[in-house]
Design an enzyme around this catalytic site. Structure first.
Site, short mmCIF file in Angstrom:
data_model
loop_
_atom_site.label_atom_id
_atom_site.label_comp_id
_atom_site.label_asym_id
_atom_site.label_seq_id
_atom_site.Cartn_x
_atom_site.Cartn_y
_atom_site.Cartn_z
N HIS A 202 0.80 -1.23 0.00
CA HIS A 202 0.00 0.00 0.00
C HIS A 202 0.83 1.27 0.00
CE1 HIS A 202 0.05 1.32 4.38
NE2 HIS A 202 0.51 0.09 4.52
N THR A 238 -3.96 -19.41 4.17
CA THR A 238 -4.41 -19.29 2.77
C THR A 238 -4.08 -17.90 2.25
OG1 THR A 238 -6.15 -20.90 3.17
CG2 THR A 238 -6.43 -19.46 1.25
N CYS A 326 0.94 5.98 12.27
CA CYS A 326 0.62 5.16 13.43
C CYS A 326 0.65 5.97 14.72
CB CYS A 326 1.57 3.98 13.52
SG CYS A 326 1.70 3.12 11.98
N1 PLP Z 1 8.08 0.38 8.13
C1 PLP Z 1 8.02 1.64 7.68
C2 PLP Z 1 9.29 2.40 7.42
C3 PLP Z 1 6.78 2.25 7.46
O1 PLP Z 1 6.73 3.51 7.03
C4 PLP Z 1 5.60 1.51 7.73
C5 PLP Z 1 4.27 2.14 7.57
O2 PLP Z 1 4.12 3.35 7.67
C6 PLP Z 1 5.72 0.19 8.18
C7 PLP Z 1 6.98 -0.34 8.37
C8 PLP Z 1 4.52 -0.65 8.47
O3 PLP Z 1 3.88 -1.02 7.27
P1 PLP Z 1 2.36 -1.52 7.29
O4 PLP Z 1 1.53 -0.31 7.46
O5 PLP Z 1 2.15 -2.15 5.95
O6 PLP Z 1 2.24 -2.48 8.40
#
Ligand code: PLP
Length: 408
Positions: A202, A238, A326
């Site tokens: 994504h 799966t 996040c």
């Molecule tokens: N690692 C980095 C550097 C990211 O920027 C992110 C998401 O922002 C992730 C890991 C985590 O990816 P996902 O959102 O697909 O779990």
């Protein structure tokens, strides 16, 4: 919300129309299980193989077998780190950095509580690593080194080839979180020192809920998800068939257009950067200006709060971020900017603009036009925001807490 100006592509990207089209049949008519013996299922398995080849090509892997599909970047990071630890039960030391995404940071903090020793490498004021500190941190007890390729908040790129040479000279497994670089810069794992590498669809116009972990052939690895024999026993469950097909298509597109996309996006980012620095007094860029992915601009506005800026941008339909998606909703200063020792009067006022190949000049002009108005409006509201009052200033007078608290 069709008319949004989306400058938050490090949080997630829109799905490429071609990827959506490729996925459609696997969400409807072609619903077979790829593990089935019948041809209705095995035709799906063939499509997964094609996607594996497309992802392997994006990473420059020598063999598609080295690609394991996961559910996201977080799973890839967890699988890599936990998988390496489990395969070396006598080793108790991990080396990583203070500026990792929570997918690595949170896991390593958790492992620290479980008794592992973690070395947290620092960064300088531009967000770059000291390779001597890395070299000095490695011991015979080091189970792995996990370092991101580019930082999600500032875009600063770490020299993973050089880091890898140091790590491999000690015979230590090397994992790279490449979530923010896949599809943005050229990767060639075949000829480099990286043993495991995480990506997430994504972030490069593929669907959500699908990622991949590259595992170099010959690396001893224990699966995170134990169950069925899918992914050659490296990830039970799966397969997310439509997601895998969409990821493959997105990888193919990213590889095909990478050079031209990066140049165009860099031009847009630089235009935005110049106009913000020129038109907004009390602004500065966070992170190394050259060692940076082409799409990312992290800019601070002195004495203001990034969240307040986001709320006002949102009223114009402009999407940006204060850092990692996040941690959005929290008014804690970014751990990345803290590690870079961004001064107190600048740290809260950071905004990240991250662009993609679907952005254009008109959008950059519009955002460039709105930002000085927003900054001025917030400065008028804040006694400390008035740049003439700097001497007595203490950060944090304007608290948009209710609005921000309601956001994701
Ligand atoms: N690692 C980095 C550097 C990211 O920027 C992110 C998401 O922002 C992730 C890991 C985590 O990816 P996902 O959102 O697909 O779990």
């Amino acid at each position: 919300m069709n008319s949004v100006i989306y400058f938050d592509n490090n949080a997630t990207t829109c799905l490429a129309p071609e990827a959506l089209e490729a996925m459609r049949p696997y969400l409807a008519d072609l619903y077979g299980n790829p593990s089935s013996i019948h041809s209705f299922g095995s035709q799906v398995a063939k499509k997964i193989q094609e996607a594996r080849e497309q992802v392997a090509a994006l990473l420059g892997a020598s063999d598609p077998v080295e690609i394991v599909f996961t559910s996201c970047g977080t799973e890839g990071d967890n699988a890599a780190i936990r998988g390496l630890l489990e395969s070396q039960p006598d080793k108790r030391h991990i080396v990583t950095t203070q500026v990792e995404h929570p997918a690595v940071l949170g896991l390593c903090q958790h492992l620290e509580k479980k008794g592992y020793r973690v070395t947290w490498l620092g960064v300088d004021e531009e967000g770059t690593l000291d390779l001597d500190e890395l070299r000095d941190s490695l011991t015979d007890d080091t189970a792995l080194v996990s370092i991101m390729h580019a930082n999600n908040e500032t875009g600063v790129i770490f020299p993973v080839e050089q880091i890898g040479e140091i790590v491999k000279s000690r015979g230590i497994p090397f994992h790279v979180d490449a979530v923010q670089v896949a599809g943005k810069i050229s990767l060639n794992v075949k000829n480099g020192p990286i043993d495991l590498l995480t990506i997430s669809a994504h972030k490069f116009h593929g669907p959500k809920g699908i990622g991949a972990l590259y595992i170099r052939k010959g690396i001893t690895f224990r699966p995170l998800l134990v169950g069925g024999h899918q992914e050659r026993n490296r990830r039970g469950g799966t397969e997310n068939v439509a997601g895998i097909v969409g990821m493959g298509k997105a990888a193919e597109l990213a590889l095909k257009h990478m050079g031209e996309d990066a140049e165009r996006v860099r031009g847009l980012r630089d235009l935005l950067e110049r106009s913000l620095l020129d038109s907004c007094p009390g602004s500065r860029v966070n992170g190394h200006r050259k060692k940076r992915i082409a799409n990312t601009l992290n800019v601070s506005f002195e004495f203001l709060e990034g969240e307040a800026i986001l709320v006002l941008l949102d009223q114009y339909g402009i999407c940006a971020s204060t850092g990692s998606a996040c941690t959005a909703g929290s008014v804690e200063p970014s751990h990345v900017l803290r590690a870079m020792k961004v001064p107190a009067n600048w740290i809260q006022g950071a905004v990240r603009f991250s662009l993609s190949r679907y952005n254009n000049r008109d959008e950059v002009r519009l955002v460039s036009g709105k930002m000085p108005l927003i900054v001025q409006r917030l400065r008028d509201l804040s006694t400390l925001g008035r740049l003439g009052d700097r001497q007595e200033a203490q950060p944090g007078p304007y608290r948009p807490a209710e609005r921000v608290g309601a956001r994701r």
